[in-house]
Write a protein that holds these residues in place. Structure first.
Motif, PDB file in Angstrom:
ATOM      1  N   ARG A  94       0.857  -1.176   0.000  1.00  0.00           N
ATOM      2  CA  ARG A  94       0.000   0.000   0.000  1.00  0.00           C
ATOM      3  C   ARG A  94       0.896   1.228   0.000  1.00  0.00           C
ATOM      4  O   ARG A  94       1.983   1.230   0.570  1.00  0.00           O
ATOM      5  CB  ARG A  94      -0.913   0.022   1.219  1.00  0.00           C
ATOM      6  N   LYS A  96       1.785   4.921   1.203  1.00  0.00           N
ATOM      7  CA  LYS A  96       1.534   5.692   2.420  1.00  0.00           C
ATOM      8  C   LYS A  96       2.509   6.857   2.454  1.00  0.00           C
ATOM      9  O   LYS A  96       3.694   6.662   2.668  1.00  0.00           O
ATOM     10  CB  LYS A  96       1.728   4.779   3.632  1.00  0.00           C
TER      11      LYS A  96
ATOM     12  N   TYR B  35       7.996  -4.542  13.294  1.00  0.00           N
ATOM     13  CA  TYR B  35       6.665  -5.118  13.375  1.00  0.00           C
ATOM     14  C   TYR B  35       6.457  -5.696  14.775  1.00  0.00           C
ATOM     15  O   TYR B  35       7.388  -6.153  15.427  1.00  0.00           O
ATOM     16  CB  TYR B  35       6.492  -6.261  12.376  1.00  0.00           C
ATOM     17  N   LEU B  45       2.657  -3.171  11.594  1.00  0.00           N
ATOM     18  CA  LEU B  45       3.770  -2.256  11.392  1.00  0.00           C
ATOM     19  C   LEU B  45       3.799  -1.183  12.466  1.00  0.00           C
ATOM     20  O   LEU B  45       2.815  -0.463  12.668  1.00  0.00           O
ATOM     21  CB  LEU B  45       3.658  -1.619  10.003  1.00  0.00           C
ATOM     22  N   TYR B  48       8.699   2.575  10.291  1.00  0.00           N
ATOM     23  CA  TYR B  48       9.567   2.202   9.195  1.00  0.00           C
ATOM     24  C   TYR B  48      10.435   3.386   8.808  1.00  0.00           C
ATOM     25  O   TYR B  48      10.094   4.543   9.089  1.00  0.00           O
ATOM     26  CB  TYR B  48       8.791   1.666   7.992  1.00  0.00           C
ATOM     27  N   ASP B  54      15.497   9.519   8.712  1.00  0.00           N
ATOM     28  CA  ASP B  54      14.083   9.696   8.378  1.00  0.00           C
ATOM     29  C   ASP B  54      13.324   8.446   8.760  1.00  0.00           C
ATOM     30  O   ASP B  54      13.780   7.326   8.495  1.00  0.00           O
ATOM     31  CB  ASP B  54      13.917   9.961   6.880  1.00  0.00           C
ATOM     32  N   GLN B  56       8.999   6.942   9.625  1.00  0.00           N
ATOM     33  CA  GLN B  56       7.571   7.224   9.564  1.00  0.00           C
ATOM     34  C   GLN B  56       6.819   6.304  10.518  1.00  0.00           C
ATOM     35  O   GLN B  56       7.210   5.152  10.727  1.00  0.00           O
ATOM     36  CB  GLN B  56       7.024   6.989   8.150  1.00  0.00           C
ATOM     37  N   LYS B  57       5.712   6.799  11.059  1.00  0.00           N
ATOM     38  CA  LYS B  57       4.865   5.970  11.913  1.00  0.00           C
ATOM     39  C   LYS B  57       4.131   4.936  11.067  1.00  0.00           C
ATOM     40  O   LYS B  57       3.674   5.220   9.967  1.00  0.00           O
ATOM     41  CB  LYS B  57       3.848   6.844  12.647  1.00  0.00           C
ATOM     42  N   GLY B  58       4.000   3.755  11.650  1.00  0.00           N
ATOM     43  CA  GLY B  58       3.179   2.724  11.036  1.00  0.00           C
ATOM     44  C   GLY B  58       1.780   2.751  11.635  1.00  0.00           C
ATOM     45  O   GLY B  58       1.301   3.788  12.085  1.00  0.00           O
ATOM     46  N   ASP B  59       1.154   1.589  11.690  1.00  0.00           N
ATOM     47  CA  ASP B  59      -0.236   1.515  12.138  1.00  0.00           C
ATOM     48  C   ASP B  59      -0.400   1.553  13.651  1.00  0.00           C
ATOM     49  O   ASP B  59      -1.461   1.918  14.155  1.00  0.00           O
ATOM     50  CB  ASP B  59      -0.863   0.219  11.604  1.00  0.00           C
TER      51      ASP B  59
END
Lengths: 114, 113
Positions: A94, A96, B35, B45, B48, B54, B56-59
């Motif tokens: 996906r 993002k 994970y 996740l 990542y 750099d 980023q936030k996952g879920d």
């Protein structure tokens, strides 16, 4: 966001039988679909993957099929062996925020009896 | 041998303590991932990183923090704000992004009591 459903959660087969695991995904923009195998106490390992420009891919006893219209893909294992016993995860890519990540299904525990 | 390592394999902590999980790769991969795996939940996740400095936030990033100061390293801190930290944590890396093969480490099982 992407949602990946995987069935069945457990699958028991006799050695030599075939096994099929099915996944559906929700994001029509997904275009990469890997399958991972996780043995007990280890990290997952990629066993096969397919991209959206291909309908089927085979690697020895393992095959994956993809139906983009229906948004589902399946893993087929023929001539199963006891060492195929593991947890299998499907995943779909996906987009993002300019990056691409994977959303995993909840897994299928495959048990192959000798 | 090229690969991805996580240490320790088992980690025990008292509630209220922060704990940092190590992840190192010598595959020269740009992208790294964390994970969380719970029984019957698949892999979710947490964070990542596509490139050094750099991420980023996952879920499910709440209660976790990461850093990516070196290409080879992507440590994960489980803070006291994480409500249910007991889980199996997996680190992975890939050449560039999410549509490349991800190589997973052996995992760290964290137990918080």
């Amino acid at each position: 966001g992407e949602n990946v459903e995987q069935h069945p959660s457990t699958l028991s087969v006799q050695e030599g039988d075939s096994a099929v695991i099915k996944c559906t995904y929700s994001d029509s923009a997904s275009n990469y679909f890997p399958w991972y195998k996780q043995e007990l106490g280890k990290g997952p390992q990629l066993i096969i993957d397919i991209r959206s420009n291909v309908g089927e891919k085979k690697d020895q006893r393992i095959a994956v099929t993809l139906n983009k219209t229906a948004k589902h893909f399946s893993l087929h294992i023929t001539e199963t062996q006891p060492e195929d016993s593991a947890v299998y995860f499907c995943a779909a890519s996906r987009a993002k925020g300019g990056y691409s990540t994977l959303t995993f299904g909840k897994g299928t525990m495959l048990l192959v009896s000798p | 041998d090229g690969g991805i390592t996580q240490s320790p394999k088992y980690l025990f902590r008292k509630e209220g303590q922060n704990v940092t999980l190590s992840c190192e790769q010598n595959l020269n991969h740009d992208a790294m991932y964390w994970y969380r795996q719970d029984p019957g939940q698949g892999l979710r996740l947490i964070y990542y990183s596509q490139i050094v400095n750099d991420f980023q936030k996952g879920d499910i990033a709440e209660g976790y923090s990461v850093s990516r100061e070196k290409k080879e390293s992507f440590p994960l801190t489980v803070t006291s704000a994480q409500k249910n930290p007991t889980a199996f944590y997996l680190c992975a890396s890939s050449i560039a992004g999410g549509e490349d093969e991800q190589y997973f480490g052996p995992g760290t099982r964290l137990t918080v009591t």
